[in-house]
Every structure is written in C-alpha cells, then in structure tokens.
Scaffold this active site. Sequence first.
Site, PDB file in Angstrom:
ATOM      1  N   GLU A 120      89.792 -13.697 -37.581  1.00  0.00           N
ATOM      2  CA  GLU A 120      90.437 -14.762 -38.377  1.00  0.00           C
ATOM      3  C   GLU A 120      91.755 -15.422 -37.893  1.00  0.00           C
ATOM      4  O   GLU A 120      91.984 -14.699 -36.490  1.00  0.00           O
ATOM      5  CB  GLU A 120      90.917 -14.205 -39.760  1.00  0.00           C
ATOM      6  N   ASP A 221     107.122  -9.579 -60.639  1.00  0.00           N
ATOM      7  CA  ASP A 221     107.922  -8.265 -61.558  1.00  0.00           C
ATOM      8  C   ASP A 221     108.705  -7.159 -60.695  1.00  0.00           C
ATOM      9  O   ASP A 221     109.663  -6.930 -61.032  1.00  0.00           O
ATOM     10  CB  ASP A 221     106.707  -7.799 -62.372  1.00  0.00           C
ATOM     11  N   HIS A 242      98.349 -20.310 -48.236  1.00  0.00           N
ATOM     12  CA  HIS A 242      96.850 -20.118 -47.467  1.00  0.00           C
ATOM     13  C   HIS A 242      96.570 -21.538 -47.066  1.00  0.00           C
ATOM     14  O   HIS A 242      96.704 -22.388 -48.263  1.00  0.00           O
ATOM     15  CB  HIS A 242      96.026 -19.526 -48.504  1.00  0.00           C
ATOM     16  N   ARG A 288      98.198 -19.026 -40.048  1.00  0.00           N
ATOM     17  CA  ARG A 288      98.155 -19.835 -41.268  1.00  0.00           C
ATOM     18  C   ARG A 288      99.331 -20.625 -41.521  1.00  0.00           C
ATOM     19  O   ARG A 288      99.049 -21.827 -42.079  1.00  0.00           O
ATOM     20  CB  ARG A 288      98.395 -18.899 -42.503  1.00  0.00           C
ATOM     21  N   HIS A 349     100.310 -18.339 -51.202  1.00  0.00           N
ATOM     22  CA  HIS A 349      99.297 -17.199 -51.115  1.00  0.00           C
ATOM     23  C   HIS A 349      99.803 -15.796 -51.140  1.00  0.00           C
ATOM     24  O   HIS A 349      99.157 -14.901 -51.683  1.00  0.00           O
ATOM     25  CB  HIS A 349      98.468 -17.531 -49.967  1.00  0.00           C
ATOM     26  N   ARG A 384     102.626 -13.490 -42.103  1.00  0.00           N
ATOM     27  CA  ARG A 384     101.651 -12.246 -41.852  1.00  0.00           C
ATOM     28  C   ARG A 384     100.219 -12.755 -41.272  1.00  0.00           C
ATOM     29  O   ARG A 384      99.834 -13.896 -41.459  1.00  0.00           O
ATOM     30  CB  ARG A 384     101.350 -12.010 -43.382  1.00  0.00           C
TER      31      ARG A 384
END
Length: 564
Positions: A120, A221, A242, A288, A349, A384
């Site tokens: 990826e 939350d 994303h 990304r 994302h 990330r």
Amino acid sequence: MKHHRSDFLVIGSGLAGLMTALGLAELGTVALLAKCELTGSATLWAQGGIAAVMAESDSFEAHTRDTLNAGAGLCHEDVVRHVVSQGPKVVQELIERGVLFTQEAGDSFPDKLPFHLTREGGHSQRRVLHAADATGRAIETSLAKQARQHPNIRIFEQHNAVDLINGSKLGLNDPGCLGAYVYDKVRQEVRTFLARATVLATGGAGKVYLYTSNPDIATGDGISMAYRAGCRVANMEFIQFHPTCLYHPQAKSFLITEAVRGEGGKLRLINGEAFMHRYDPREELAPRDIVARAIDAEMKRRGDDHVLLDISFRPAEFIKNHFPNIYERCLLLGIDITREPIPVVPAAHYTCGGVMVDLNGRTDLPRLYAAGEVSHTGLHGANRLASNSLLECAVYAQDIREHVRATWPALQAIELQPVPDWDESRVTDSDEEVVVSHNWDEIRRFMWDYVGIVRSNKRLERARRRVELLKGEIEEYYRHFRLSNDLIELRNLVLVAELIIRSAQARHESRGLHYSLDYPEKAPILQDTVMQKDWPDPCLYRVDAAADAVVPQTAGSKHQVLDG
C-alpha cells in the site's frame, strides 16, 4: 439493573476492545460495551489489512523507516520500533484466534504460512496481510465469536458511555477512574458501571466531517470523555483523509481500499488523464496525505465532483479474487470495475491524534487505559502509514493486558467505592429535538468547508467562532433536557471539533495531514500539539528524537520528559 460491577470495563468492541477484553478475561470479569451491535465497530469496515514484517525480504528496520517517513518527523521512534517489532507476534495471535488471512502458494515466510502480502501507499515492501478485501470483517467476526463464548465476558450491546467516573472529581479518596456512566439505548436510562480498571477503545471521530469513510458511531466519544476527565489529548489537527471513497449517491461511506492502488490502480481525471506524476514521483503509491491533496487540488482546479480510479486493465479474475467485496458492491450500483474505472473522492478516514498514552497504554487518569484510534501513542506522527492502524490496535491491546497482569495484585486490593447515581431530577423531556439535528448538520458542514484537506487562518477562525457558539447552545441544551443517544454524540462531536480547530490554529506550519495556505513550509522544530481541559490554549511540545520523548518546548533540557 442500573448498577454493574466487574473487574474490568472495556468501552468499545473493535479489534482493540475485543483483544483487550479477551486478554483481561483470563484475570477476572469483563464488562464489554458496544455502542450498537457487538460487530458494529470501525474494524468491521477495514478493507486493506494489517501491516507486519512477515516476508524474509522485509525487515523491522524497513517497516520502521517507512512509518517514520510517512509520519513527517512527528513519530516517536521508540514507539514505532516497539509496535513494528511486535507485528509478527500479534499476527500469530490473530491466526490462533481463527482469523483466516489470504494465502498464496509459493512464498516462504518465517512461520511457514504462505500469506499473500499486498503493498500500500508509503510501504517500500509488500507487508500487508489481508483477508481478501474485507480484513476487518474477518478479524471482527472471529474475535466477537470468542468474546460471546467466554464465561468471564459479559457483553452490553446498545450501550453508549456518557462520561468517565473520576474519583477525585467526586471528592473520593480514590483519585483514579472508577468506571463510567453509560446510556442504555434500549431502556433509555443511564446505568453506572464500576470497575477496577477501564479501557477506552471507542475509535475515532470521522463523523465530525460531512464526508467520511467511518461508520455512524465514530463521533469522538472516548476522546471527549477522557478530555473532560482531565486527560491530555495530542495532535488532533492530523485528520487523515482517505483519497478514495466511492462517489455515488447510494454508496454511503464505502471505502475503496488502498490495495487497489497497491495492485496497480491508476488515478485519472474524468477525461482519462493521469495526474499523480505531477505531485509525487511515487505517484499512486505516495502516502495518503499527498494523494488526497492531489485529488482535492485537481477537483478544485477543474470544478469536478470526483476523479477516477482505474484497475480495469488487470485481468477480470484477478480483480474478482483480490477485491470481491468492492467488485460486488460496485456492480450493485451499476459499475463493473473489470471494465470501467471507479468514481472516487477523498473523505475523512482516520484520527491520528487522541488521548495521550504511554507504552503500557496508560492515560493521565490512574487505571484508565486507551487503545486504538482513540489514543495518541506517537506511532502515526503527522500521517498514519497505511495498515498500521490494526497493528497498533493489536499491539496496545497486548501491552495493556501485560501491564494489568503485572499490577493485578494491587488492582485486586482496590475496594470499589459507591458513587452517586446519575442525576436526572432537574431535567425534562425535550420539545426542541430539531436543535440536535440542525447543530449536528452545521458542525459537519463547517468542519468540511473550513477544517478539511486544505486550511487557512481565515477558515479556521470562522470555524472557531461557529464551534464556540454551538458548544454553548449544546451545553445549555444538555443541562436542561433528558439524555438521548443523539444528544450524547452531539455533545462529543462539538467538543472534538473544537479540539481539532484549536490544534490546527496552534500549528503554524504545513506538515503531514495538516496543510495551511498561510504556513506552507515545515517549521524547523518538531512539535506535538497537546491540550488539557484546564489549559487556556494548546501547548506545543518538542518531539525530541534523541531522547525518544515528548519534551516541553520551553524546557531547558531534552531529558525533561513528560510522563504519559
């Protein structure tokens, strides 16, 4: 029925929550809370896979280097090395727990299992284990089945945590986390869950944006509850968009996995023209943030609503075998990806920031742990690396279990004190539910417009004014009217929106996922953005690579290390 006591309370039922619960159940009783049904977490939606060094041609050093490169200088190197080194171990545990990763004959791996590894964006090697294109579903269903069968785990579905119970704020002798007040969505009442140790595994905050790949439960939350309880949160400005979510009016939040590009998929404009070569030499395999900004820039330049992702030049059987769920879903919508490109747009994302934890998963509040997307471990930095999220979930679930095991005698000695019941004596039923729906919609729209892929001082200030006004309205509403699930989520959503905006305003540079038109260059000093409830403004902390620690910017010595 309104009170429940257990040794451990785990809030969240994705990979982090389930693995933690299964491990803690070996020591004592576990109450496992699921906001909707047990398998309704973001893990279920994960398509790509879990990154781990499994091939002989790969190495921990290469995985570490790729993670550090993607994180744009803000990864904590000690954390990266720790997580990467645990990859094969946690993968083996998942296999032992029944997760069936896709296999491919002919490859030789250390454990002799011929896994098919995909590649990826940002990875220099093929190292992403997957279960076709529905890895999250394979993991979630396997772990959920074991949790349902475990005698020490009691599952509470349709339970949404309202607030953590902080002993010191109640004036008790015990200053730690005693559990949580939890809204039972079926009975429509608040219950008290007491525990010797509590784990937040509530996921991220993608629903703060109008367009997101996240499920509806991703409303920040855990981050909001921990912040209100006095815990520090860090790097909330780094929201990963994303690059490729399916663009179709009937395709709510459907992600097109990074692996499509990893297997050769090309991004094209509506006219068929390729464009990624203009933005990065790695083209479609760039991280990304670069790919998302490139798509956003091309859409704005041309006025298009979407771009195209084309994998149709690969053999039809290859596509159907590697991406069966994407193929079927697109086909239902009239798109045959073996013959035509997929219309895609970027969408919120992943939340790279979150509740600050140490290498044991501990937060600032004693006996409160956090794992997964809700946390800020230092692994992801400013962006990330693809498929490191499931890896982080599994590793920190393991770390929490080991720390609890080591401190179990002391935890067993804790006598849970009685706490006040949730007080609804001064609230009434709402006659203005429209306030909740309108405020929810407004937050998500101005966050998309002003705090999205590309930001500016003016846009952030507009968002700040709106969020402060809405926060006041929502808090007033919260004080006067009886709780509902929508109100709980709205209260958390507006707080996490404020944290993102304030963090973005404090970062006067462009780095990783935070791109500012007013500060297009990287700053020379590497800093995390840290906030705590009692602080009037975010505080910038220097990331000291030599000390592998987060150090106050004003500190005179690199050895002045913050705990947590």
